[in-house]
Write a protein that holds these residues in place. Sequence first.
Motif, short mmCIF file in Angstrom:
data_model
loop_
_atom_site.label_atom_id
_atom_site.label_comp_id
_atom_site.label_asym_id
_atom_site.label_seq_id
_atom_site.Cartn_x
_atom_site.Cartn_y
_atom_site.Cartn_z
N MET A 195 0.84 -1.20 0.00
CA MET A 195 0.00 0.00 0.00
C MET A 195 0.87 1.24 0.00
N GLU A 196 0.46 2.24 -0.77
CA GLU A 196 1.18 3.50 -0.87
C GLU A 196 0.21 4.64 -0.60
N THR A 197 0.71 5.67 0.10
CA THR A 197 -0.08 6.88 0.33
C THR A 197 0.71 8.07 -0.20
N ALA A 198 0.14 8.78 -1.17
CA ALA A 198 0.82 9.93 -1.79
C ALA A 198 0.71 11.15 -0.89
N ALA A 199 1.50 12.17 -1.23
CA ALA A 199 1.52 13.39 -0.43
C ALA A 199 0.15 14.07 -0.39
N ASP A 200 -0.66 13.90 -1.45
CA ASP A 200 -1.98 14.53 -1.49
C ASP A 200 -3.06 13.68 -0.83
N GLY A 201 -2.66 12.54 -0.22
CA GLY A 201 -3.61 11.68 0.47
C GLY A 201 -4.17 10.55 -0.36
N THR A 202 -3.82 10.49 -1.63
CA THR A 202 -4.28 9.39 -2.47
C THR A 202 -3.71 8.07 -1.96
N ARG A 203 -4.59 7.08 -1.81
CA ARG A 203 -4.19 5.77 -1.30
C ARG A 203 -4.32 4.74 -2.42
N THR A 204 -3.26 3.96 -2.60
CA THR A 204 -3.27 2.91 -3.62
C THR A 204 -2.82 1.60 -2.99
N ALA A 205 -3.65 0.58 -3.12
CA ALA A 205 -3.31 -0.75 -2.63
C ALA A 205 -3.10 -1.68 -3.81
N TYR A 206 -2.11 -2.55 -3.69
CA TYR A 206 -1.78 -3.52 -4.73
C TYR A 206 -1.89 -4.93 -4.15
N MET A 207 -2.36 -5.85 -4.97
CA MET A 207 -2.40 -7.26 -4.62
C MET A 207 -1.81 -8.05 -5.79
N LEU A 208 -0.89 -8.96 -5.48
CA LEU A 208 -0.26 -9.80 -6.50
C LEU A 208 -0.33 -11.25 -6.07
N HIS A 209 -0.52 -12.13 -7.04
CA HIS A 209 -0.57 -13.55 -6.75
C HIS A 209 0.40 -14.29 -7.66
N THR A 253 -7.26 2.44 -6.22
CA THR A 253 -6.80 3.80 -5.93
C THR A 253 -7.99 4.67 -5.53
N ALA A 254 -7.84 5.38 -4.41
CA ALA A 254 -8.88 6.29 -3.94
C ALA A 254 -8.25 7.61 -3.53
N PRO A 255 -8.99 8.72 -3.70
CA PRO A 255 -8.42 10.04 -3.36
C PRO A 255 -8.26 10.28 -1.87
N THR A 260 -11.20 3.25 -7.37
CA THR A 260 -11.24 2.68 -8.72
C THR A 260 -10.32 1.47 -8.73
N VAL A 261 -10.86 0.34 -9.18
CA VAL A 261 -10.15 -0.92 -9.07
C VAL A 261 -9.85 -1.49 -10.45
N HIS A 262 -8.56 -1.71 -10.72
CA HIS A 262 -8.11 -2.37 -11.95
C HIS A 262 -7.65 -3.77 -11.58
N GLN A 263 -8.06 -4.77 -12.36
CA GLN A 263 -7.68 -6.16 -12.08
C GLN A 263 -7.33 -6.89 -13.36
N GLY A 264 -6.39 -7.82 -13.22
CA GLY A 264 -5.99 -8.62 -14.37
C GLY A 264 -5.54 -10.00 -13.93
N GLY A 265 -5.32 -10.88 -14.92
CA GLY A 265 -4.90 -12.24 -14.63
C GLY A 265 -6.07 -13.17 -14.46
N PRO A 266 -5.80 -14.41 -14.07
CA PRO A 266 -6.87 -15.42 -14.00
C PRO A 266 -7.86 -15.23 -12.86
N ARG A 267 -7.52 -14.47 -11.81
CA ARG A 267 -8.44 -14.27 -10.69
C ARG A 267 -8.69 -12.78 -10.49
N ARG A 268 -9.81 -12.48 -9.89
CA ARG A 268 -10.14 -11.11 -9.51
C ARG A 268 -9.89 -10.97 -8.01
#
Length: 392
Positions: free
Chosen positions: A305-319, A328-330, A337-345
Motif C-alpha cells: 500500500m502506498e499513500t501519496a503526499a496529497d492523500g491518495t491511497r493505492t493498494a496492490y495485490m499480487l498472486h 486507488t482512492a483520493p 477505482t479498481v483495476h484487475q488482471g490475470g486469472p483471478r479477480r
Amino acid sequence: MEWTPAGWDTHAARMADATVRSESRWHRPLATVPRHLFVPRWWAPAEQDGTWVYELRDGADDPDAWMSSAYDKSLSVITRVGPHHADHAAPAAVVPEAWPTSSATLPALVVKMYQHAFLTDTSRLMVTCGSGYSTALACRRLGEARVTSVDVDPYLIQAAWDRLTTAGHRPQLEVCDVTGELPGVYDRIVSTVSVPAVPASWLTALAPGGRMVTALSGTGLLIVADKTADGGATGKVAPEPAAFMTTRHGDDYPPTPDNADLWATARKADGESVTTGRFPVMRVRRTWDVRSTLELTVPGIEHCMETAADGTRTAYMLHPDGSWARATAPGARQAPTVHQGGPRRLWDELDRIRTWLVIDGDLPISGAAVRVDPDGACHFSRSGWSATISAR
C-alpha cells in the motif's frame, strides 16, 4: 558474565504487574527473569532518506533505551535481520530492510500462549528458542528438567545457552529444524515461529492427550489443539491474533521470486476489469481476520500500500498465478477505482470477505473449530463455513 544495569528487576516487576494478575503463576517468572540479558543488542526499524532500514542498538550505550525495550510487554525485540545477528554487528551498524529472522517475542503474547497450553507442574514442554527468553520463562515456571528448546540456528542455541546459564537455567537445548523430527516426546508444544501447516512430526512427538499451540504462516491465526486417539488433533482458533516469523531451514529465507514484471503491470495496466470498489482502500496486512480468511481462500497473495503526499491511497495485490489488482482512492473514506488482471479477480475476493464481515459482524474464522489430520492438514469450520490448509 555480561554487564547488567542496576534496577532491572524494578522494570521486570512493573512489566509483570502490567501483564498478569499478581496471583498468576506467570507473575513470578515475568518479574524475575532478566529479559534484558537475552537482548543486549538489537535491531530497531528506522527511516533514512525515505527508506526503511534497521539500526543497531547496544544496551551498554543506552541503558534507558535497553530497559525500555526489554521490559515492554508488547514489544518483540528483533535480534536478527536476514543473516545479520545484532551480536555480531559493528557499532552503529545499519542494514537494509529485510525479513527479521529472530527476536525475543513480546512477553504478553508468550505468556498468553503458555496459558493456552494449559501447562501443569508435570508437563514436558518443547518450545522454540530464538533469543532464549521464552525458554527462561518456562524454566522458571516448570523447572529446567521439563523444558526442551529447539532452533535451526546453531549460534542462537549457543547464545541462548550462555544467557540461560547466566540466568541460572540449564534446560535441554537442541539444534534442529522444528518442522522435522523432534528430539523427544512432549506433553506440550509451543511454537513462537509460524508454520505453513502443522508438521506431522509434532503429532508424532505429542504424548497422548498432549496439546500444541502455534501460529500459521501468512495468517494471524493462533491455533490450540489437543492430540486425539487417531494421531491427529482437535481444537480451536484462539481469540488473540498472532503473527510470527515463519520457520526457516537455513541461514536466511530463500530469495523471493522476481515478480518485477507483474509489479510493473499492476502499477500501470488497465487490466481486463475496471470497477468501483464497494469499500475504501484498507491495509490488509494490518488486519487478522480479513487477512486470514483471504489467505485461506486465495493463499499466497502479496500486499502493498502506498499513500501519496496529497492523500491518495493505492493498494496492490499480487498472486503467483499472475493475478493482480490495483485500487486507488483520493482519500481514506472514498470508494476506489479498481483495476484487475490475470486469472483471478483478487480485489473482488477481498470485497466479498469484507461484505461478509459487514453483514455478519464477524468472520467465521473467529473462534472456528480446528481439526488436524495425522499428516498435518488443518481443517477449519464454523456455522457451515469450512476451509483447509493442506499438509506440506
